[in-house]
Design a protein around this motif. Structure first.
Motif, PDB file in Angstrom:
ATOM      1  N   PRO A 214      34.126  38.625  47.560  1.00  0.00           N
ATOM      2  CA  PRO A 214      33.355  39.522  48.434  1.00  0.00           C
ATOM      3  C   PRO A 214      31.896  39.570  47.986  1.00  0.00           C
ATOM      4  CG  PRO A 214      34.641  40.802  46.875  1.00  0.00           C
ATOM      5  CD  PRO A 214      35.062  39.372  46.685  1.00  0.00           C
TER       6      PRO A 214
ATOM      7  N   CYS B 133      42.066  46.593  46.241  1.00  0.00           N
ATOM      8  CA  CYS B 133      41.212  47.287  45.273  1.00  0.00           C
ATOM      9  C   CYS B 133      42.067  48.203  44.407  1.00  0.00           C
ATOM     10  CB  CYS B 133      40.131  48.089  45.992  1.00  0.00           C
ATOM     11  SG  CYS B 133      38.940  47.061  46.888  1.00  0.00           S
TER      12      CYS B 133
ATOM     13  N   GLN C 108      31.370  46.029  52.697  1.00  0.00           N
ATOM     14  CA  GLN C 108      32.249  45.951  53.860  1.00  0.00           C
ATOM     15  C   GLN C 108      33.382  44.951  53.647  1.00  0.00           C
ATOM     16  OE1 GLN C 108      28.882  45.906  53.981  1.00  0.00           O
ATOM     17  NE2 GLN C 108      28.670  48.031  54.730  1.00  0.00           N
ATOM     18  N   GLU C 109      33.103  43.874  52.967  1.00  0.00           N
ATOM     19  CA  GLU C 109      34.126  42.850  52.732  1.00  0.00           C
ATOM     20  C   GLU C 109      35.220  43.329  51.795  1.00  0.00           C
ATOM     21  OE1 GLU C 109      32.314  39.214  51.477  1.00  0.00           O
ATOM     22  OE2 GLU C 109      31.135  38.999  53.316  1.00  0.00           O
TER      23      GLU C 109
ATOM     24  N   ARG D 175      45.187  49.847  46.369  1.00  0.00           N
ATOM     25  CA  ARG D 175      46.458  49.130  46.246  1.00  0.00           C
ATOM     26  C   ARG D 175      47.283  49.697  45.097  1.00  0.00           C
ATOM     27  NH1 ARG D 175      48.111  44.035  47.872  1.00  0.00           N
ATOM     28  NH2 ARG D 175      46.793  44.529  49.654  1.00  0.00           N
TER      29      ARG D 175
ATOM     30  N   TYR E 275      41.761  34.682  47.611  1.00  0.00           N
ATOM     31  CA  TYR E 275      41.301  35.619  48.642  1.00  0.00           C
ATOM     32  C   TYR E 275      39.793  35.579  48.884  1.00  0.00           C
ATOM     33  CZ  TYR E 275      46.003  37.433  47.916  1.00  0.00           C
ATOM     34  OH  TYR E 275      47.361  37.548  47.805  1.00  0.00           O
TER      35      TYR E 275
ATOM     36  N   ASP F  59      36.957  45.817  52.223  1.00  0.00           N
ATOM     37  CA  ASP F  59      38.047  46.324  53.060  1.00  0.00           C
ATOM     38  C   ASP F  59      39.148  45.280  53.241  1.00  0.00           C
ATOM     39  OD1 ASP F  59      36.649  48.665  53.331  1.00  0.00           O
ATOM     40  OD2 ASP F  59      35.786  48.142  55.288  1.00  0.00           O
ATOM     41  N   ASN F  60      38.823  44.030  53.036  1.00  0.00           N
ATOM     42  CA  ASN F  60      39.790  42.944  53.194  1.00  0.00           C
ATOM     43  C   ASN F  60      40.428  42.530  51.869  1.00  0.00           C
ATOM     44  OD1 ASN F  60      39.129  42.757  55.997  1.00  0.00           O
ATOM     45  ND2 ASN F  60      37.306  41.555  55.452  1.00  0.00           N
ATOM     46  N   HIS F  61      40.202  43.344  50.829  1.00  0.00           N
ATOM     47  CA  HIS F  61      40.707  42.984  49.501  1.00  0.00           C
ATOM     48  C   HIS F  61      41.575  44.105  48.925  1.00  0.00           C
ATOM     49  CE1 HIS F  61      38.428  39.257  48.618  1.00  0.00           C
ATOM     50  NE2 HIS F  61      37.560  39.768  49.497  1.00  0.00           N
TER      51      HIS F  61
ATOM     52  N   GLN G  57      38.458  53.573  48.833  1.00  0.00           N
ATOM     53  CA  GLN G  57      39.222  52.491  49.424  1.00  0.00           C
ATOM     54  C   GLN G  57      40.689  52.902  49.521  1.00  0.00           C
ATOM     55  OE1 GLN G  57      36.348  50.641  50.439  1.00  0.00           O
ATOM     56  NE2 GLN G  57      37.808  48.978  50.223  1.00  0.00           N
TER      57      GLN G  57
END
Length: 298
Positions: free
Chosen positions: A179, A190, A183-184, A218, A176, A186-188, A215
């Motif tokens: 980061p 957490c 801000q990055e 997950r 993936y 948000d694409n992972h 966040q």
């Protein structure tokens, strides 16, 4: 001395729940136990234990007196041990330590190396992430992690500092990416540690000060060893004190992630009751632990 003997017998009767059990423990007869308790009651002018032929019930006054007796008897035993230690006999007895379960390996390493120096010292280690009740847990020393820690009812000493940082498995980062900014994230995926004193957020140190980073977690996990296992499996990115993750980084099971913004340092504190006498073995272990943790942070 006779009064102390009576207090010791009374305390054992309360702890064991019967005169017969206290008598067996003290190698006397139940009649003598009853006589000692009666003598204390006569001296105080208070009923300490309501008893029948089949049961006993400690009164409110008895409970208060028991706690006072226990404190005095424990301090006397510790004082006698301290005097013996200073005569060259060497420290002995039990050191009871409570710590976050994420500190398990580090604390066991410290206890193991301490016992090589002082083999007569035993350890009772309690691992949990809750605040320690020193009275009910009968703990000599607690280890706590916090940005700052103040408690007027306890003695607090800082052992070392460790930085909060992000970690993930190499396999996750290969899939993936790594980061580099908040801000990055948000694409992972957490993962949050549910037992954290920071609640459902990560404390982020920015140029304008400390702020909370939330966040869409997950997964939330409230046990450190399970949290670390989830990170090792590549389930996401998590926040840990470096002192709890460096062994996994060295083993290449986790990788540390560095962002433009950073996370604050947290102190590793030794906390113990504000009492008049602290056993020599506890003071020795506290200093040994300070040296051990400083070595791990070096």
């Amino acid at each position: 001395m006779d009064k102390l003997r009576k207090m010791a017998v009374f305390a054992r009767a309360v702890e064991l729940g019967s005169f017969a059990a206290a008598a067996a423990d003290k190698n006397v007869t139940p009649t003598i136990v009853g006589r000692h308790v009666a003598d204390l009651e006569a001296m105080l002018g208070l009923r300490l234990i309501n008893r029948t032929t089949r049961s006993m019930e400690v009164t409110d006054a008895g409970q208060r007196y028991y706690h006072g007796c226990k404190t005095m008897l424990d301090q006397m035993a510790e004082l006698e041990q301290d005097v013996a230690d200073r005569k060259g006999v060497g420290p002995s007895g039990i050191v009871r330590v409570a710590a976050p379960e994420g500190m398990g390996t580090l604390l066991m390493d410290a206890a193991e190396s301490f016992q090589k120096l002082y083999p007569q010292v035993l350890f009772d280690l309690v691992f949990d992430n809750d605040q320690t009740d020193f009275v009910s847990a009968k703990v000599d020393l607690a280890i706590r992690l916090a940005i700052s820690l103040e408690d007027s009812s306890l003695i607090v000493t800082k052992l070392t500092d460790t930085r909060l940082s992000l970690f993930a498995a190499p396999s996750y980062l290969e899939s993936y990416g790594v980061p580099t900014t908040v801000q990055e994230l948000d694409n992972h995926a957490c993962l949050a540690f549910g037992g954290s004193r920071f609640g459902d957020s990560w404390p982020l140190l920015t140029k304008t000060g400390l702020r909370k980073l939330r966040q869409p977690w997950r997964m939330v996990i409230n046990q450190t060893h399970i949290y670390r296992e989830a990170l090792i499996r590549g389930m996401g990115i998590g926040l840990l004190p470096e002192i709890m993750a460096l062994d996994l980084v060295e083993a290449q099971r986790l990788s540390q992630i560095y962002l433009d913004d950073s996370f604050p340092d947290v102190g590793v504190f030794g906390v113990y009751p504000d009492k008049a006498f602290q056993p020599h073995r506890v003071r020795l272990f506290l200093e040994h632990l300070r040296t051990t943790l400083a070595g791990n942070e070096a």
